[in-house]
Scaffold this motif. Structure first.
Motif, PDB file in Angstrom:
ATOM      1  N   GLU A   1      35.073  47.565  35.789  1.00  0.00           N
ATOM      2  CA  GLU A   1      35.604  46.415  35.048  1.00  0.00           C
ATOM      3  C   GLU A   1      36.359  45.461  35.965  1.00  0.00           C
ATOM      4  O   GLU A   1      36.520  44.288  35.640  1.00  0.00           O
ATOM      5  CB  GLU A   1      36.554  46.892  33.938  1.00  0.00           C
ATOM      6  N   VAL A   2      36.846  45.983  37.097  1.00  0.00           N
ATOM      7  CA  VAL A   2      37.632  45.162  38.031  1.00  0.00           C
ATOM      8  C   VAL A   2      36.692  44.684  39.134  1.00  0.00           C
ATOM      9  O   VAL A   2      36.436  45.381  40.116  1.00  0.00           O
ATOM     10  CB  VAL A   2      38.815  45.954  38.603  1.00  0.00           C
ATOM     11  N   SER A   3      36.166  43.484  38.980  1.00  0.00           N
ATOM     12  CA  SER A   3      35.223  42.915  39.942  1.00  0.00           C
ATOM     13  C   SER A   3      35.966  42.245  41.089  1.00  0.00           C
ATOM     14  O   SER A   3      37.204  42.132  41.082  1.00  0.00           O
ATOM     15  CB  SER A   3      34.337  41.887  39.238  1.00  0.00           C
ATOM     16  N   GLY A   4      35.196  41.758  42.067  1.00  0.00           N
ATOM     17  CA  GLY A   4      35.803  41.019  43.163  1.00  0.00           C
ATOM     18  C   GLY A   4      36.515  39.777  42.665  1.00  0.00           C
ATOM     19  O   GLY A   4      37.590  39.411  43.173  1.00  0.00           O
ATOM     20  N   GLY A   5      35.925  39.124  41.654  1.00  0.00           N
ATOM     21  CA  GLY A   5      36.554  37.922  41.099  1.00  0.00           C
ATOM     22  C   GLY A   5      37.885  38.229  40.449  1.00  0.00           C
ATOM     23  O   GLY A   5      38.838  37.446  40.577  1.00  0.00           O
ATOM     24  N   VAL A   6      37.990  39.363  39.760  1.00  0.00           N
ATOM     25  CA  VAL A   6      39.250  39.756  39.124  1.00  0.00           C
ATOM     26  C   VAL A   6      40.309  40.018  40.197  1.00  0.00           C
ATOM     27  O   VAL A   6      41.470  39.596  40.058  1.00  0.00           O
ATOM     28  CB  VAL A   6      39.045  41.006  38.243  1.00  0.00           C
ATOM     29  N   LEU A   7      39.919  40.708  41.263  1.00  0.00           N
ATOM     30  CA  LEU A   7      40.864  41.000  42.340  1.00  0.00           C
ATOM     31  C   LEU A   7      41.326  39.724  43.030  1.00  0.00           C
ATOM     32  O   LEU A   7      42.501  39.605  43.439  1.00  0.00           O
ATOM     33  CB  LEU A   7      40.214  41.948  43.353  1.00  0.00           C
ATOM     34  N   GLU A   8      40.422  38.752  43.166  1.00  0.00           N
ATOM     35  CA  GLU A   8      40.832  37.464  43.750  1.00  0.00           C
ATOM     36  C   GLU A   8      41.849  36.785  42.840  1.00  0.00           C
ATOM     37  O   GLU A   8      42.839  36.207  43.318  1.00  0.00           O
ATOM     38  CB  GLU A   8      39.624  36.568  43.973  1.00  0.00           C
ATOM     39  N   HIS A   9      41.608  36.834  41.499  1.00  0.00           N
ATOM     40  CA  HIS A   9      42.585  36.278  40.559  1.00  0.00           C
ATOM     41  C   HIS A   9      43.944  36.942  40.742  1.00  0.00           C
ATOM     42  O   HIS A   9      44.986  36.269  40.724  1.00  0.00           O
ATOM     43  CB  HIS A   9      42.114  36.508  39.113  1.00  0.00           C
ATOM     44  N   ALA A  10      43.930  38.271  40.920  1.00  0.00           N
ATOM     45  CA  ALA A  10      45.189  38.996  41.122  1.00  0.00           C
ATOM     46  C   ALA A  10      45.907  38.480  42.359  1.00  0.00           C
ATOM     47  O   ALA A  10      47.132  38.255  42.344  1.00  0.00           O
ATOM     48  CB  ALA A  10      44.904  40.488  41.248  1.00  0.00           C
ATOM     49  N   GLY A  11      45.153  38.277  43.445  1.00  0.00           N
ATOM     50  CA  GLY A  11      45.758  37.753  44.663  1.00  0.00           C
ATOM     51  C   GLY A  11      46.350  36.375  44.456  1.00  0.00           C
ATOM     52  O   GLY A  11      47.471  36.078  44.923  1.00  0.00           O
ATOM     53  N   ASP A  12      45.618  35.511  43.738  1.00  0.00           N
ATOM     54  CA  ASP A  12      46.114  34.157  43.477  1.00  0.00           C
ATOM     55  C   ASP A  12      47.420  34.201  42.686  1.00  0.00           C
ATOM     56  O   ASP A  12      48.374  33.463  42.989  1.00  0.00           O
ATOM     57  CB  ASP A  12      45.069  33.359  42.692  1.00  0.00           C
TER      58      ASP A  12
ATOM     59  N   LEU B   1      47.675  39.225  49.702  1.00  0.00           N
ATOM     60  CA  LEU B   1      46.727  39.552  50.766  1.00  0.00           C
ATOM     61  C   LEU B   1      46.015  40.873  50.493  1.00  0.00           C
ATOM     62  O   LEU B   1      44.824  41.034  50.771  1.00  0.00           O
ATOM     63  CB  LEU B   1      47.460  39.618  52.111  1.00  0.00           C
ATOM     64  N   LYS B   2      46.742  41.807  49.921  1.00  0.00           N
ATOM     65  CA  LYS B   2      46.149  43.109  49.604  1.00  0.00           C
ATOM     66  C   LYS B   2      44.969  42.947  48.640  1.00  0.00           C
ATOM     67  O   LYS B   2      43.870  43.478  48.869  1.00  0.00           O
ATOM     68  CB  LYS B   2      47.227  43.999  48.988  1.00  0.00           C
ATOM     69  N   TYR B   3      45.192  42.166  47.581  1.00  0.00           N
ATOM     70  CA  TYR B   3      44.142  42.026  46.572  1.00  0.00           C
ATOM     71  C   TYR B   3      43.032  41.091  47.034  1.00  0.00           C
ATOM     72  O   TYR B   3      41.864  41.290  46.701  1.00  0.00           O
ATOM     73  CB  TYR B   3      44.742  41.565  45.239  1.00  0.00           C
ATOM     74  N   TRP B   4      43.379  40.082  47.870  1.00  0.00           N
ATOM     75  CA  TRP B   4      42.323  39.210  48.404  1.00  0.00           C
ATOM     76  C   TRP B   4      41.373  40.006  49.303  1.00  0.00           C
ATOM     77  O   TRP B   4      40.162  39.833  49.234  1.00  0.00           O
ATOM     78  CB  TRP B   4      42.951  38.056  49.190  1.00  0.00           C
TER      79      TRP B   4
ATOM     80  N   LYS C   1      39.235  31.767  53.496  1.00  0.00           N
ATOM     81  CA  LYS C   1      40.240  30.836  53.987  1.00  0.00           C
ATOM     82  C   LYS C   1      41.640  31.196  53.499  1.00  0.00           C
ATOM     83  O   LYS C   1      42.641  31.041  54.227  1.00  0.00           O
ATOM     84  CB  LYS C   1      39.872  29.424  53.543  1.00  0.00           C
ATOM     85  N   LYS C   2      41.732  31.692  52.264  1.00  0.00           N
ATOM     86  CA  LYS C   2      43.026  32.130  51.722  1.00  0.00           C
ATOM     87  C   LYS C   2      43.604  33.246  52.590  1.00  0.00           C
ATOM     88  O   LYS C   2      44.814  33.275  52.865  1.00  0.00           O
ATOM     89  CB  LYS C   2      42.864  32.628  50.291  1.00  0.00           C
ATOM     90  N   ILE C   3      42.725  34.156  52.982  1.00  0.00           N
ATOM     91  CA  ILE C   3      43.192  35.291  53.798  1.00  0.00           C
ATOM     92  C   ILE C   3      43.625  34.803  55.172  1.00  0.00           C
ATOM     93  O   ILE C   3      44.664  35.228  55.705  1.00  0.00           O
ATOM     94  CB  ILE C   3      42.076  36.347  53.905  1.00  0.00           C
ATOM     95  N   GLN C   4      42.844  33.890  55.741  1.00  0.00           N
ATOM     96  CA  GLN C   4      43.165  33.376  57.079  1.00  0.00           C
ATOM     97  C   GLN C   4      44.486  32.610  57.087  1.00  0.00           C
ATOM     98  O   GLN C   4      45.337  32.802  57.963  1.00  0.00           O
ATOM     99  CB  GLN C   4      42.034  32.465  57.570  1.00  0.00           C
ATOM    100  N   LEU C   5      44.669  31.745  56.084  1.00  0.00           N
ATOM    101  CA  LEU C   5      45.861  30.905  56.028  1.00  0.00           C
ATOM    102  C   LEU C   5      47.041  31.585  55.349  1.00  0.00           C
ATOM    103  O   LEU C   5      48.164  31.071  55.376  1.00  0.00           O
ATOM    104  CB  LEU C   5      45.543  29.594  55.293  1.00  0.00           C
TER     105      LEU C   5
END
Length: 581
Positions: A529-540, A552-555, A571-575
């Protein structure tokens, strides 16, 4: 005055009553010629108002007619009908009974009074009126039939028999009347007269020996097998292959405990080419019931079916019974071929087509679903479920254009009595398809249509809300819809993610993090249920809440999981910061 619900009576009855009210001479029923003229005028106006639908005016005019002429049967009758519609039982009974008393030969008045008594379950008063109707018109078999039922309810069996005799005189002998008289004579303990009725019926139909067999059957039911056998033997001599006799002999052997003869007779009927197919199917159905009651192994029943199919040509009725048995016993590997055999004989068999669709859907065999639904639509182009399953199968097979085309054709078949759930699901998937094709306005229109048919369609509510958030429009509406999904399914992480993301888009970062933390529980790396998109939302969300380490952990977890992540993730991870799309 109270709004009147009127019982519309026959136009002829109204005008007939109107014309018969017209009088000649100086006085009529004790009123002057002038009063009679006034009555005739107001009565005609009452009739015209009634025909024009002005029932309140008509009601008042009829009352005025009675003021002029209190014993006017026609006015009493029409007011009685109004009181019937107003549920004023006392006035209805009073007016209709007075009308009948004044004009005892008027059949319309008697019918209305009888209907009133029957409606109020007043059999004591209804029976004399019905009897009087028959005396006036002895050919009214419908009234006689009503009397039969009422006599039987009151256990007046001789009166019921008398009424049946009169119906028989009008309509001739038939099986239903003779059997009813047989039963009534049995209630009176007059068995000789009861069987005399059946004998009379048999004599009326000398070329149909089924009536003779029926007499034997009744003896068998009364535990008189010797008398039954005598009748059966009489029939056997005249017509050895009589189908009714063969079935009855089966019951005779069973009742008298002659097991070997019973089995021989059973086999002859089940596997004989000369057996009437309806009788074969009925017998097989009874055999199944017997085996179920005896908790017998299903292999015994299946063996009998196999032998039938080997002995005689397959028929739709027997194959349908076979398929029903397989379904009851959950023998699905044989059910599908059985249904296909039905369709080979009858390609438009609705039951077989729909069952095949259900089997294929249950097995997630979408190519087969598409094939069967395509065949079904050829025969039943107005049946919406076939469009739904066909479109859904194309959707699952990622043939989006074909799916959308089928759904568009399907929604043209919507009718007032169509299942709203299916319609809603179709519009919901259409919304998803439109949005994925970049037709955003069409998608939102489809979602709105879905919610008209089912306001609680959570799949639609979730996707509609999420896509609105991506468009950054109608965010309050999106939040409200998304909140309904998590109330409906509080454990659904996909719906919680959508709600958290909408709060994030609205700048409610702390509240968004509270909901996102409900998603990030358990082994999220293995959680489907926890997709890559969901984890990116968590990071945001974590980034905007000032927790860059968590972001950074969730990204990074999103990057490893892949899937529906944004092009800005790397880019989010890099910056090491959130970048708005």
């Amino acid at each position: 005055m109270k709004k009147i619900t009127v019982l519309i009576c026959g136009v002829w009855a109204m005008w007939s009553a109107c014309f018969t009210s017209c009088a000649t001479g100086e006085e009529t029923q004790g009123i002057s010629a002038e009063a009679q003229r006034r009555f005739d005028y107001y009565y005609a106006e009452a009739v015209k108002s009634k025909l024009a639908g002005r029932y309140d005016d008509s009601f008042e005019l009829y009352k005025h007619c009675l003021d002029i002429k209190p014993d006017a049967a026609e006015a009493l009758y029409n007011l009685g009908l109004y009181y019937l519609g107003m549920d004023d039982s006392a006035r209805c009974a009073s007016h209709l009974s007075r009308a009948v008393a004044l004009e005892p030969d008027n059949i319309y008045y008697k019918e209305a009074l009888a209907s009133f008594y029957l409606r109020n379950r007043d059999d004591v008063k209804a029976v004399p009126v019905l009897e009087d109707m028959v005396r006036c018109n002895p050919t009214r078999s419908d009234v006689l039939a009503q009397l039969v039922n009422m006599y039987m309810d009151r256990e007046q069996y001789r009166e019921a028999i008398s009424a049946l005799d009169r119906i028989e005189t009008l309509e001739g002998k038939n099986l239903s009347i003779s059997m009813e008289k047989f039963r009534l004579y049995r209630e009176l303990k007059e068995d000789d007269q009861a069987f005399a009725e059946l004998e009379s019926l048999a004599r009326e139909n000398p070329n149909d020996l089924a009536y003779r067999v029926l007499i034997g059957d009744q003896y068998l039911l009364l535990q008189q097998p010797d008398k039954a056998l005598a009748v059966y033997e009489e029939v056997r001599k005249k017509e050895p292959g009589n189908q009714a006799l063969r079935m009855s002999m089966l019951d005779y052997y069973k009742q008298t405990g002659q097991d070997s003869l019973y089995q021989t007779q059973l086999d002859a009927i089940l596997y004989g080419k000369e057996t009437d197919e309806r009788a074969r199917v009925m017998l097989m159905r009874n055999y199944i019931v017997d085996q179920e009651n005896a908790h017998a192994d299903s292999t015994l029943v299946l063996a009998v079916f196999d032998r039938i199919f080997d002995s005689v040509p397959e028929t739709v009725d027997m194959l349908t019974l076979y398929a029903s048995y397989l379904q009851m016993k959950h023998i699905n590997d044989q059910l599908e071929p059985a249904l296909e055999r039905i369709l080979k004989l009858e390609p438009d068999n609705q039951v077989a087509l729909y069952q095949l669709v259900q089997l294929a859907v249950h097995a997630n065999d979408y190519p087969k679903v598409a094939d069967i639904c395509t065949r079904a639509i050829m025969h039943y182009p107005e049946q919406l479920p076939y469009y739904f399953y066909l479109g859904f199968s194309y959707y699952q097979l990622e043939r989006q254009d074909k799916a959308l085309d089928v759904f568009r054709k399907g929604v043209r078949q919507i009718k007032p009595d169509t299942d709203h759930g299916i319609v809603a699901d179709m519009y919901s998937i259409m919304g998803d398809l439109y949005y994925s094709n970049g037709l955003k306005d069409s998608a939102f229109i489809a979602y709105d249509s879905c919610l008209v048919y089912n306001p609680e369609n959570v799949g639609c509510l979730n996707n509609y809300a999420y896509y609105l958030s991506l468009e950054k429009k109608d965010l309050d509406k999106a939040e409200e819809m998304s909140h309904r999904t998590i109330v409906a399914e509080p454990g659904n992480k996909t719906y919680i993610d959508t709600y958290a993301w909408i709060l994030f888009i609205k700048g409610k970062y702390a509240e968004a993090k509270l909901y996102m933390d409900r998603v990030l529980v358990g082994d999220i790396e293995k959680d489907e249920e926890v997709s890559g998109g969901v984890l990116e939302h968590a990071g945001d969300i974590y980034a905007q809440c000032g927790d860059m380490e968590g972001a950074l952990k969730y990204w990074k977890m999103a990057q490893e999981k892949g899937g529906d992540v944004s092009q800005l993730l790397k880019k989010k991870i890099q910056l090491k910061k959130y970048i708005e799309e």
